[in-house]
Write a protein that holds these residues in place. Sequence first.
Motif, PDB file in Angstrom:
ATOM      1  N   TYR A 374       5.941  75.851  72.498  1.00  0.00           N
ATOM      2  CA  TYR A 374       6.632  75.748  71.219  1.00  0.00           C
ATOM      3  C   TYR A 374       6.432  74.333  70.682  1.00  0.00           C
ATOM      4  N   THR A 375       6.266  74.221  69.377  1.00  0.00           N
ATOM      5  CA  THR A 375       6.165  72.895  68.772  1.00  0.00           C
ATOM      6  C   THR A 375       7.490  72.536  68.111  1.00  0.00           C
ATOM      7  N   PHE A 376       7.799  71.243  68.109  1.00  0.00           N
ATOM      8  CA  PHE A 376       9.013  70.789  67.452  1.00  0.00           C
ATOM      9  C   PHE A 376       8.856  69.338  67.044  1.00  0.00           C
ATOM     10  N   ASN A 377       9.746  68.923  66.167  1.00  0.00           N
ATOM     11  CA  ASN A 377       9.810  67.523  65.770  1.00  0.00           C
ATOM     12  C   ASN A 377      11.173  67.282  65.143  1.00  0.00           C
ATOM     13  N   PHE A 378      11.399  66.065  64.717  1.00  0.00           N
ATOM     14  CA  PHE A 378      12.682  65.694  64.135  1.00  0.00           C
ATOM     15  C   PHE A 378      12.465  65.243  62.698  1.00  0.00           C
ATOM     16  N   LEU A 386       9.352  62.645  61.761  1.00  0.00           N
ATOM     17  CA  LEU A 386       9.137  61.576  62.729  1.00  0.00           C
ATOM     18  C   LEU A 386       7.713  61.639  63.289  1.00  0.00           C
ATOM     19  N   THR A 387       7.068  60.487  63.383  1.00  0.00           N
ATOM     20  CA  THR A 387       5.822  60.405  64.139  1.00  0.00           C
ATOM     21  C   THR A 387       6.201  60.237  65.603  1.00  0.00           C
ATOM     22  N   PRO A 388       5.769  61.155  66.475  1.00  0.00           N
ATOM     23  CA  PRO A 388       6.159  61.060  67.887  1.00  0.00           C
ATOM     24  C   PRO A 388       5.837  59.707  68.495  1.00  0.00           C
ATOM     25  N   ASN A 389       6.675  59.290  69.421  1.00  0.00           N
ATOM     26  CA  ASN A 389       6.497  58.012  70.093  1.00  0.00           C
ATOM     27  C   ASN A 389       5.149  57.967  70.802  1.00  0.00           C
ATOM     28  N   TYR A 390       4.465  56.823  70.706  1.00  0.00           N
ATOM     29  CA  TYR A 390       3.127  56.705  71.276  1.00  0.00           C
ATOM     30  C   TYR A 390       3.116  56.849  72.805  1.00  0.00           C
ATOM     31  N   GLY A 391       4.273  56.718  73.437  1.00  0.00           N
ATOM     32  CA  GLY A 391       4.310  56.872  74.888  1.00  0.00           C
ATOM     33  C   GLY A 391       4.389  58.299  75.352  1.00  0.00           C
ATOM     34  N   ALA A 392       4.635  59.245  74.458  1.00  0.00           N
ATOM     35  CA  ALA A 392       4.830  60.645  74.832  1.00  0.00           C
ATOM     36  C   ALA A 392       3.531  61.285  75.294  1.00  0.00           C
ATOM     37  N   SER A 393       3.650  62.179  76.278  1.00  0.00           N
ATOM     38  CA  SER A 393       2.480  62.923  76.749  1.00  0.00           C
ATOM     39  C   SER A 393       2.530  64.385  76.302  1.00  0.00           C
ATOM     40  N   ASN A 394       3.691  64.872  75.863  1.00  0.00           N
ATOM     41  CA  ASN A 394       3.821  66.282  75.457  1.00  0.00           C
ATOM     42  C   ASN A 394       3.602  66.425  73.955  1.00  0.00           C
ATOM     43  N   LEU A 395       2.331  66.431  73.568  1.00  0.00           N
ATOM     44  CA  LEU A 395       1.987  66.428  72.146  1.00  0.00           C
ATOM     45  C   LEU A 395       1.086  67.600  71.792  1.00  0.00           C
ATOM     46  N   THR A 396       1.131  67.978  70.536  1.00  0.00           N
ATOM     47  CA  THR A 396       0.189  68.945  69.984  1.00  0.00           C
ATOM     48  C   THR A 396      -0.054  68.583  68.530  1.00  0.00           C
ATOM     49  N   ARG A 397      -1.165  69.073  67.976  1.00  0.00           N
ATOM     50  CA  ARG A 397      -1.474  68.789  66.579  1.00  0.00           C
ATOM     51  C   ARG A 397      -1.203  70.014  65.719  1.00  0.00           C
ATOM     52  N   THR A 406      -0.674  66.425  61.172  1.00  0.00           N
ATOM     53  CA  THR A 406       0.295  65.620  61.904  1.00  0.00           C
ATOM     54  C   THR A 406       0.335  65.976  63.379  1.00  0.00           C
ATOM     55  N   VAL A 407       0.930  65.087  64.161  1.00  0.00           N
ATOM     56  CA  VAL A 407       1.179  65.298  65.580  1.00  0.00           C
ATOM     57  C   VAL A 407       2.640  65.662  65.770  1.00  0.00           C
ATOM     58  N   ARG A 408       2.903  66.669  66.606  1.00  0.00           N
ATOM     59  CA  ARG A 408       4.273  67.065  66.903  1.00  0.00           C
ATOM     60  C   ARG A 408       4.450  67.174  68.415  1.00  0.00           C
ATOM     61  N   TYR A 409       5.717  67.346  68.811  1.00  0.00           N
ATOM     62  CA  TYR A 409       6.006  67.492  70.230  1.00  0.00           C
ATOM     63  C   TYR A 409       5.741  68.922  70.696  1.00  0.00           C
ATOM     64  N   ASP A 410       5.384  69.032  71.966  1.00  0.00           N
ATOM     65  CA  ASP A 410       5.172  70.334  72.590  1.00  0.00           C
ATOM     66  C   ASP A 410       6.282  70.576  73.614  1.00  0.00           C
ATOM     67  N   PHE A 411       6.787  71.827  73.626  1.00  0.00           N
ATOM     68  CA  PHE A 411       7.809  72.198  74.609  1.00  0.00           C
ATOM     69  C   PHE A 411       7.316  73.402  75.383  1.00  0.00           C
ATOM     70  N   LEU A 412       7.431  73.339  76.715  1.00  0.00           N
ATOM     71  CA  LEU A 412       7.004  74.424  77.581  1.00  0.00           C
ATOM     72  C   LEU A 412       8.026  74.604  78.696  1.00  0.00           C
ATOM     73  N   LEU A 413       8.508  75.833  78.825  1.00  0.00           N
ATOM     74  CA  LEU A 413       9.471  76.167  79.865  1.00  0.00           C
ATOM     75  C   LEU A 413       8.713  76.838  81.000  1.00  0.00           C
TER      76      LEU A 413
END
Length: 414
Positions: A374-378, A386-397, A406-413
């Motif tokens: 799932y993709t998400f952002n704030f 929000l542009t995701p923090n450069y330290g994050a590893s859970n990213l998707t485009r 843009t780049v967004r966060y990736d969520f995986l359960l």
Amino acid sequence: MKNTLLHIVLFLFLFGCTHTPIGYLITKNDKELIGYYEENDNIVFNIKHSDIINYLDISETDFYTSPYTPNFNNWEKYLIKKEDVVINELHLIGSFNDYKIDSSYLMKKKADHWELIVPKKKILPASGDFNFMVNKKYLITPNHYNSLNTHVPVFVEKDLRRMYIIWLMYIIEPKEQMGYVTTDDSITFIFNPEEYSLSNNNYGVQSAYDPDLIGKVQVAGSFNSWSEYFTMEKKGELYYFSLPIDENINNWGEFKFIVNDHNWVNPPFEARNKLGHFMGMRHYNFTYKTNYNHQVMGYSIQKDDVIFEWKLNDNDLMTYYQRSEARQFNIRNMYLYASFLEKENSHKILMEEVGYRHYRIAFKKNTFEKGKHYTFNFMVNGLLELTPNYGASNLTRTALWDETQTVRYDFLLN
């Protein structure tokens, strides 16, 4: 003020004088690729009469001699209404044939449309621009409201330069990563002039990067907060610059090449790893990814809950029309923007403020399918992403057709 009003009138004329302006009722998912589709090893170019909005008479312009950077002075006289033109013949023109009228690109009339099948191997580079030329003098203005693959007009002072009436096409799988390569311990930025023959400069005008005119190439990026431009070393026809992958390099970041000290080069059309900065105007930086550290950000799993939260800092980067720091805005609230939320609510939900600029919202784990991404952002104030923090590893485009890539966060359960 007068010029501004004229520009607004022209925009409406180009894209709406024969159609009801219903673009605001159509979501991006309802739009489609217009003008072509892929079929095995071929591109089928096609245009229906209903796809045509209006025409632009280019017979007295310099389009034929300067197709990449034409100047349209006194542009009012070039605009032609759809009902005023009878189509006798229709040619396909584009970056692949240097916008020349060629009998081998004459479209064939079918029952309700015109069509031409072109092998992919004849379309070079892998992506570019195209349009349809009517009666050897009229360019078709694209269906801006229904089509995903259109440019937005760019005004340059009193002139319309290149007009952005041309469709952008992606006809072969986009290149996943461009502009750099990584090894276990280094990242190397690579500039190949041939890949930028159809890139846009900061005015939206296409420019050809002639290798013989390049005296120097530099690279700059977020890897050192854009504080220094590094001169690249030329080896053969390419330019290189390497950095070690260590604690000084983030999991991801942005970079850009500078040619001859002043020309900041946009990524090629087919680059997958680009990040948009200006909505609708297609200004991008490259992105790189190293995954030096495994650092999941934006959410945590606590017992039976998945908690999305973010504490906003003044220097966090936000994007709407252009990139800005959070300190520049009056922060009223924050929304979670996520693919699993209801489309009817624009995939957004208001978060709870649990501290100063600290926002949180929780969902039960059974909300999510295991193993599904799932993709998400704030989004601040419901629209500043929000542009995701450069330290994050859970990213998707985001998808290539987003107005801003843009780049967004990736969520995986798991």
